[in-house]
Scaffold this motif. Structure first.
Motif, PDB file in Angstrom:
ATOM      1  N   ARG A 167      14.740  24.995 122.022  1.00 27.91           N
ATOM      2  CA  ARG A 167      15.195  24.586 120.692  1.00 27.91           C
ATOM      3  C   ARG A 167      15.127  25.755 119.700  1.00 27.91           C
ATOM      4  N   THR A 170      18.522  27.772 119.503  1.00 30.47           N
ATOM      5  CA  THR A 170      19.862  27.183 119.332  1.00 30.47           C
ATOM      6  C   THR A 170      20.766  28.052 118.446  1.00 30.47           C
ATOM      7  N   TYR A 173      23.435  30.232 120.133  1.00 26.30           N
ATOM      8  CA  TYR A 173      24.448  29.645 121.033  1.00 26.30           C
ATOM      9  C   TYR A 173      25.403  28.713 120.298  1.00 26.30           C
ATOM     10  N   ILE A 175      26.424  24.984 120.525  1.00 26.37           N
ATOM     11  CA  ILE A 175      25.648  23.854 121.062  1.00 26.37           C
ATOM     12  C   ILE A 175      26.550  22.634 121.176  1.00 26.37           C
ATOM     13  N   PRO A 197      17.662  25.255 114.571  1.00 23.14           N
ATOM     14  CA  PRO A 197      17.035  24.308 115.497  1.00 23.14           C
ATOM     15  C   PRO A 197      17.023  22.877 114.964  1.00 23.14           C
ATOM     16  N   ALA A 200      20.583  21.245 115.326  1.00 23.23           N
ATOM     17  CA  ALA A 200      21.286  21.249 116.623  1.00 23.23           C
ATOM     18  C   ALA A 200      21.368  19.833 117.194  1.00 23.23           C
ATOM     19  N   THR A 203      20.103  20.520 123.006  1.00 24.94           N
ATOM     20  CA  THR A 203      19.711  21.888 123.393  1.00 24.94           C
ATOM     21  C   THR A 203      20.604  22.366 124.541  1.00 24.94           C
ATOM     22  N   GLY A 205      23.290  24.622 125.486  1.00 22.23           N
ATOM     23  CA  GLY A 205      23.963  25.801 124.948  1.00 22.23           C
ATOM     24  C   GLY A 205      25.156  26.200 125.805  1.00 22.23           C
TER      25      GLY A 205
END
Ligand code: UTP
Length: 294
Positions: A167, A170, A173, A175, A197, A200, A203, A205
Protein backbone atom coordinates in the motif's frame (compact mmCIF):
# COMPACT_ATOMS: atom_id res chain seq x y z
CA UNK A 1 -13.13 -14.64 -29.58
CA UNK A 2 -10.16 -12.36 -30.17
CA UNK A 3 -7.57 -13.02 -32.90
CA UNK A 4 -3.80 -13.37 -32.58
CA UNK A 5 -1.65 -10.42 -31.55
CA UNK A 6 0.97 -9.78 -34.22
CA UNK A 7 2.56 -6.49 -33.19
CA UNK A 8 4.28 -5.23 -30.05
CA UNK A 9 5.29 -1.70 -29.12
CA UNK A 10 8.42 -1.12 -27.02
CA UNK A 11 8.48 2.44 -25.64
CA UNK A 12 12.19 3.11 -25.11
CA UNK A 13 12.31 6.90 -25.26
CA UNK A 14 12.38 7.62 -21.51
CA UNK A 15 15.25 9.63 -20.05
CA UNK A 16 16.21 7.06 -17.40
CA UNK A 17 17.01 9.76 -14.86
CA UNK A 18 17.06 7.29 -11.97
CA UNK A 19 20.22 5.74 -13.41
CA UNK A 20 22.21 8.92 -13.98
CA UNK A 21 25.11 9.14 -14.57
CA UNK A 22 25.01 5.65 -16.18
CA UNK A 23 22.32 6.89 -18.58
CA UNK A 24 24.03 10.14 -19.59
CA UNK A 25 24.66 8.58 -23.00
CA UNK A 26 23.50 4.97 -22.62
CA UNK A 27 19.76 4.26 -23.08
CA UNK A 28 18.36 2.59 -19.95
CA UNK A 29 17.25 -0.38 -22.06
CA UNK A 30 20.89 -1.20 -22.85
CA UNK A 31 21.84 -1.62 -19.19
CA UNK A 32 22.90 -5.26 -18.86
CA UNK A 33 21.49 -8.00 -16.67
CA UNK A 34 24.13 -10.75 -16.75
CA UNK A 35 25.37 -10.74 -20.36
CA UNK A 36 22.30 -9.29 -22.10
CA UNK A 37 20.86 -5.78 -22.18
CA UNK A 38 17.34 -5.32 -20.78
CA UNK A 39 15.89 -4.87 -24.26
CA UNK A 40 16.92 -8.43 -25.25
CA UNK A 41 14.83 -10.00 -22.48
CA UNK A 42 11.70 -8.16 -23.65
CA UNK A 43 12.39 -9.03 -27.29
CA UNK A 44 12.84 -12.72 -26.47
CA UNK A 45 9.60 -12.67 -24.46
CA UNK A 46 7.64 -11.14 -27.35
CA UNK A 47 9.12 -13.47 -29.96
CA UNK A 48 8.39 -16.53 -27.80
CA UNK A 49 4.78 -15.33 -27.58
CA UNK A 50 4.54 -15.31 -31.39
CA UNK A 51 4.82 -11.55 -32.01
CA UNK A 52 5.92 -10.91 -35.60
CA UNK A 53 6.59 -7.18 -35.69
CA UNK A 54 8.51 -5.26 -33.02
CA UNK A 55 7.92 -1.49 -33.00
CA UNK A 56 10.51 0.51 -31.05
CA UNK A 57 9.62 4.06 -30.03
CA UNK A 58 12.96 5.77 -29.58
CA UNK A 59 13.89 9.21 -28.28
CA UNK A 60 17.06 11.28 -28.42
CA UNK A 61 18.93 10.63 -31.64
CA UNK A 62 22.13 9.42 -29.98
CA UNK A 63 20.17 6.97 -27.82
CA UNK A 64 18.21 5.73 -30.82
CA UNK A 65 21.44 5.15 -32.74
CA UNK A 66 22.86 3.03 -29.93
CA UNK A 67 19.71 0.92 -29.74
CA UNK A 68 19.66 0.47 -33.50
CA UNK A 69 23.34 -0.54 -33.52
CA UNK A 70 22.64 -3.15 -30.90
CA UNK A 71 19.60 -4.55 -32.71
CA UNK A 72 21.23 -4.37 -36.12
CA UNK A 73 24.95 -4.81 -35.53
CA UNK A 74 26.98 -2.78 -38.06
CA UNK A 75 28.83 -5.09 -40.46
CA UNK A 76 32.29 -3.67 -39.74
CA UNK A 77 31.95 -4.34 -36.01
CA UNK A 78 30.63 -7.84 -36.62
CA UNK A 79 33.59 -8.52 -38.93
CA UNK A 80 36.12 -7.32 -36.33
CA UNK A 81 34.59 -9.47 -33.58
CA UNK A 82 34.34 -12.56 -35.79
CA UNK A 83 37.91 -12.14 -36.99
CA UNK A 84 39.08 -11.92 -33.37
CA UNK A 85 37.57 -15.31 -32.53
CA UNK A 86 35.22 -17.33 -34.77
CA UNK A 87 33.85 -19.01 -31.61
CA UNK A 88 32.16 -15.69 -30.75
CA UNK A 89 29.69 -16.27 -33.60
CA UNK A 90 26.83 -17.82 -31.57
CA UNK A 91 27.04 -15.23 -28.75
CA UNK A 92 27.05 -12.45 -31.36
CA UNK A 93 24.16 -13.95 -33.31
CA UNK A 94 22.03 -14.42 -30.19
CA UNK A 95 20.72 -10.85 -30.49
CA UNK A 96 20.09 -10.97 -34.26
CA UNK A 97 16.56 -10.47 -35.56
CA UNK A 98 15.34 -11.57 -39.00
CA UNK A 99 15.23 -8.66 -41.48
CA UNK A 100 12.09 -6.52 -41.32
CA UNK A 101 11.00 -7.68 -37.86
CA UNK A 102 12.16 -4.51 -36.04
CA UNK A 103 10.82 -1.10 -37.02
CA UNK A 104 11.51 2.27 -35.42
CA UNK A 105 9.58 5.46 -34.84
CA UNK A 106 10.74 8.60 -33.04
CA UNK A 107 9.12 10.28 -30.06
CA UNK A 108 10.35 13.82 -30.65
CA UNK A 109 9.85 14.90 -27.03
CA UNK A 110 9.60 12.76 -23.87
CA UNK A 111 6.00 13.74 -23.09
CA UNK A 112 5.20 10.51 -21.25
CA UNK A 113 4.54 6.81 -21.80
CA UNK A 114 1.08 7.47 -23.27
CA UNK A 115 2.54 9.82 -25.84
CA UNK A 116 5.26 7.26 -26.71
CA UNK A 117 2.59 4.62 -27.41
CA UNK A 118 0.61 7.15 -29.49
CA UNK A 119 3.72 7.66 -31.67
CA UNK A 120 3.37 4.01 -32.81
CA UNK A 121 -0.24 4.45 -34.06
CA UNK A 122 0.52 4.33 -37.80
CA UNK A 123 2.79 1.31 -37.50
CA UNK A 124 0.22 -0.55 -35.40
CA UNK A 125 -2.83 0.33 -37.52
CA UNK A 126 -6.30 -0.90 -36.70
CA UNK A 127 -5.64 -4.09 -34.72
CA UNK A 128 -5.13 -5.09 -31.07
CA UNK A 129 -1.47 -4.94 -30.07
CA UNK A 130 0.92 -5.62 -27.19
CA UNK A 131 3.02 -3.11 -25.23
CA UNK A 132 6.14 -4.20 -23.33
CA UNK A 133 8.17 -1.91 -21.06
CA UNK A 134 11.63 -3.47 -21.10
CA UNK A 135 12.55 -2.09 -17.67
CA UNK A 136 10.09 -4.56 -16.18
CA UNK A 137 12.06 -7.77 -16.65
CA UNK A 138 9.64 -10.70 -16.50
CA UNK A 139 11.09 -14.08 -15.57
CA UNK A 140 8.11 -16.24 -16.50
CA UNK A 141 7.27 -19.43 -18.34
CA UNK A 142 5.11 -19.18 -20.42
CA UNK A 143 6.25 -15.65 -21.30
CA UNK A 144 4.28 -12.97 -19.47
CA UNK A 145 3.04 -11.27 -22.63
CA UNK A 146 1.96 -14.69 -23.93
CA UNK A 147 -0.11 -15.15 -20.77
CA UNK A 148 -1.84 -11.81 -21.43
CA UNK A 149 -2.43 -12.70 -25.07
CA UNK A 150 -4.01 -15.97 -23.89
CA UNK A 151 -6.29 -14.06 -21.50
CA UNK A 152 -7.20 -11.61 -24.28
CA UNK A 153 -8.13 -14.61 -26.43
CA UNK A 154 -10.76 -15.49 -23.82
CA UNK A 155 -12.07 -12.07 -22.80
CA UNK A 156 -11.34 -9.87 -25.84
CA UNK A 157 -10.93 -6.17 -25.09
CA UNK A 158 -8.05 -4.68 -23.14
CA UNK A 159 -5.97 -6.84 -20.78
CA UNK A 160 -3.24 -5.37 -18.57
CA UNK A 161 -0.78 -7.17 -16.31
CA UNK A 162 -1.30 -6.48 -12.60
CA UNK A 163 0.56 -7.42 -9.44
CA UNK A 164 -0.14 -6.98 -5.73
CA UNK A 165 2.01 -4.06 -4.53
CA UNK A 166 2.41 -2.80 -0.99
CA UNK A 167 0.00 0.00 0.00
CA UNK A 168 2.81 2.46 0.69
CA UNK A 169 3.92 2.02 -2.95
CA UNK A 170 0.61 2.79 -4.71
CA UNK A 171 1.85 6.26 -5.74
CA UNK A 172 4.43 4.55 -7.97
CA UNK A 173 1.83 2.65 -10.05
CA UNK A 174 -1.39 2.83 -12.02
CA UNK A 175 -3.87 1.13 -9.68
CA UNK A 176 -6.87 -0.96 -10.75
CA UNK A 177 -10.31 -0.51 -9.22
CA UNK A 178 -11.46 -4.15 -9.13
CA UNK A 179 -14.81 -5.62 -10.08
CA UNK A 180 -15.46 -9.34 -10.50
CA UNK A 181 -12.55 -11.75 -10.00
CA UNK A 182 -12.24 -15.08 -11.84
CA UNK A 183 -8.92 -16.89 -11.30
CA UNK A 184 -6.14 -14.56 -12.42
CA UNK A 185 -8.58 -12.25 -14.22
CA UNK A 186 -9.87 -9.14 -12.47
CA UNK A 187 -12.50 -7.00 -14.14
CA UNK A 188 -11.51 -3.31 -14.14
CA UNK A 189 -14.14 -0.82 -12.98
CA UNK A 190 -11.62 1.97 -13.14
CA UNK A 191 -7.89 2.85 -13.19
CA UNK A 192 -6.13 5.55 -11.21
CA UNK A 193 -2.62 6.77 -11.99
CA UNK A 194 -0.27 7.01 -8.98
CA UNK A 195 -2.85 7.44 -6.18
CA UNK A 196 -1.74 8.22 -2.62
CA UNK A 197 -2.04 5.11 -0.40
CA UNK A 198 -5.20 6.42 1.28
CA UNK A 199 -6.88 7.10 -2.09
CA UNK A 200 -5.93 3.84 -3.86
CA UNK A 201 -8.99 1.71 -4.75
CA UNK A 202 -6.91 -1.49 -4.30
CA UNK A 203 -3.28 -2.61 -4.18
CA UNK A 204 -3.37 -4.12 -7.68
CA UNK A 205 -0.65 -2.24 -9.54
CA UNK A 206 -0.30 -2.17 -13.33
CA UNK A 207 3.05 -3.47 -14.50
CA UNK A 208 4.72 -3.07 -17.86
CA UNK A 209 2.77 -5.50 -20.05
CA UNK A 210 -0.45 -4.68 -21.92
CA UNK A 211 -2.70 -5.97 -24.70
CA UNK A 212 -4.68 -3.01 -26.00
CA UNK A 213 -7.35 -2.26 -28.55
CA UNK A 214 -6.41 0.31 -31.23
CA UNK A 215 -9.13 2.61 -29.85
CA UNK A 216 -6.56 3.70 -27.25
CA UNK A 217 -4.86 5.86 -29.92
CA UNK A 218 -7.90 8.16 -30.20
CA UNK A 219 -7.90 8.58 -26.41
CA UNK A 220 -4.15 9.26 -26.37
CA UNK A 221 -4.58 11.72 -29.25
CA UNK A 222 -6.48 14.05 -26.91
CA UNK A 223 -3.04 14.79 -25.39
CA UNK A 224 -4.49 15.27 -21.91
CA UNK A 225 -1.81 15.72 -19.29
CA UNK A 226 -2.04 13.63 -16.14
CA UNK A 227 0.20 12.83 -13.17
CA UNK A 228 3.57 14.60 -13.39
CA UNK A 229 2.31 16.70 -16.34
CA UNK A 230 2.84 13.68 -18.64
CA UNK A 231 0.48 12.11 -21.19
CA UNK A 232 -0.33 8.97 -19.24
CA UNK A 233 -1.24 5.63 -20.77
CA UNK A 234 -3.28 4.78 -17.66
CA UNK A 235 -5.58 7.79 -18.12
CA UNK A 236 -6.29 6.92 -21.77
CA UNK A 237 -6.97 3.29 -20.84
CA UNK A 238 -9.28 4.37 -18.01
CA UNK A 239 -11.44 6.29 -20.49
CA UNK A 240 -11.95 3.07 -22.51
CA UNK A 241 -13.56 1.24 -19.59
CA UNK A 242 -17.21 0.69 -20.38
CA UNK A 243 -16.66 0.77 -24.16
CA UNK A 244 -15.12 -2.73 -24.34
CA UNK A 245 -14.16 -5.48 -21.85
CA UNK A 246 -11.26 -4.39 -19.62
CA UNK A 247 -9.42 -6.80 -17.33
CA UNK A 248 -6.34 -6.98 -15.19
CA UNK A 249 -4.48 -10.29 -15.31
CA UNK A 250 -2.17 -11.52 -12.56
CA UNK A 251 0.70 -12.94 -14.59
CA UNK A 252 2.55 -15.93 -13.16
CA UNK A 253 6.30 -15.58 -12.70
CA UNK A 254 8.62 -13.04 -11.17
CA UNK A 255 8.94 -9.38 -12.10
CA UNK A 256 12.10 -7.39 -11.54
CA UNK A 257 11.54 -3.63 -11.64
CA UNK A 258 14.76 -2.74 -13.44
CA UNK A 259 13.70 0.92 -13.58
CA UNK A 260 15.03 1.12 -10.02
CA UNK A 261 18.54 0.40 -8.77
CA UNK A 262 17.33 -2.14 -6.20
CA UNK A 263 15.29 -3.98 -8.87
CA UNK A 264 18.17 -4.08 -11.35
CA UNK A 265 20.51 -5.46 -8.70
CA UNK A 266 17.89 -8.02 -7.63
CA UNK A 267 17.54 -9.12 -11.27
CA UNK A 268 21.30 -9.62 -11.56
CA UNK A 269 21.41 -11.71 -8.41
CA UNK A 270 18.12 -13.57 -9.00
CA UNK A 271 19.00 -14.63 -12.55
CA UNK A 272 22.60 -15.46 -11.63
CA UNK A 273 21.45 -17.73 -8.81
CA UNK A 274 19.19 -19.57 -11.31
CA UNK A 275 22.13 -20.20 -13.65
CA UNK A 276 24.16 -23.26 -12.61
CA UNK A 277 27.24 -21.83 -14.36
CA UNK A 278 27.12 -18.67 -12.22
CA UNK A 279 25.45 -19.69 -8.97
CA UNK A 280 28.47 -20.99 -7.04
CA UNK A 281 30.75 -18.11 -7.97
CA UNK A 282 28.14 -15.48 -7.17
CA UNK A 283 27.26 -17.08 -3.83
CA UNK A 284 30.94 -17.25 -2.88
CA UNK A 285 31.48 -13.59 -3.83
CA UNK A 286 28.43 -12.49 -1.85
CA UNK A 287 29.48 -14.55 1.17
CA UNK A 288 32.96 -13.10 1.23
CA UNK A 289 31.65 -9.54 0.71
CA UNK A 290 29.10 -10.20 3.49
CA UNK A 291 31.89 -11.17 5.89
CA UNK A 292 33.46 -7.75 5.32
CA UNK A 293 30.20 -5.94 6.15
CA UNK A 294 29.69 -7.75 9.45
P1 UTP B 1 9.66 5.61 -16.74
O1 UTP B 1 8.51 6.15 -16.00
O2 UTP B 1 10.46 4.53 -16.11
O3 UTP B 1 10.60 6.84 -17.11
O4 UTP B 1 9.14 5.13 -18.15
P2 UTP B 1 12.07 6.85 -17.66
O5 UTP B 1 12.31 8.18 -18.28
O6 UTP B 1 12.31 5.66 -18.54
O7 UTP B 1 13.00 6.67 -16.36
P3 UTP B 1 13.20 7.63 -15.09
O8 UTP B 1 11.91 7.60 -14.32
O9 UTP B 1 13.57 9.00 -15.58
O10 UTP B 1 14.33 6.97 -14.36
C1 UTP B 1 8.43 3.92 -18.33
C2 UTP B 1 8.58 3.46 -19.77
O11 UTP B 1 8.07 4.44 -20.66
C3 UTP B 1 9.05 4.84 -21.59
C4 UTP B 1 10.38 4.51 -20.92
O12 UTP B 1 11.38 4.33 -21.90
C5 UTP B 1 10.04 3.23 -20.17
O13 UTP B 1 10.04 2.10 -21.04
N1 UTP B 1 8.85 6.29 -21.84
C6 UTP B 1 8.61 7.16 -20.82
C7 UTP B 1 8.90 6.76 -23.15
O14 UTP B 1 9.14 5.98 -24.11
N2 UTP B 1 8.69 8.09 -23.38
C8 UTP B 1 8.42 8.98 -22.38
O15 UTP B 1 8.22 10.18 -22.67
C9 UTP B 1 8.39 8.48 -21.06
Amino acid sequence: MAGAIRKAVFPVAGLGTRFLPATRALPKELLPVLDRPLIDYAIAEAREAGIERLIFVTGLEANADMLKSHLNLPGDRRAVLEAKDPELGPALAAADLPPGVAVFVTQEEPLGLGHAVWCARELVGDEPFAVLLPDDLMDADPPAIGQLIGAHGTTGGNVVAVEEVSREDTARYGILDPGEVAGGLVEAKGLVEKPAPEDAPSTLGLIGRYVLLPGVFAELGRFERGAGGEIQLTDAMARMIGTAPFHGFKTLGRRYDCGTKAGLIAAQIGLALKDPALRGGVQENLRSAGREWE
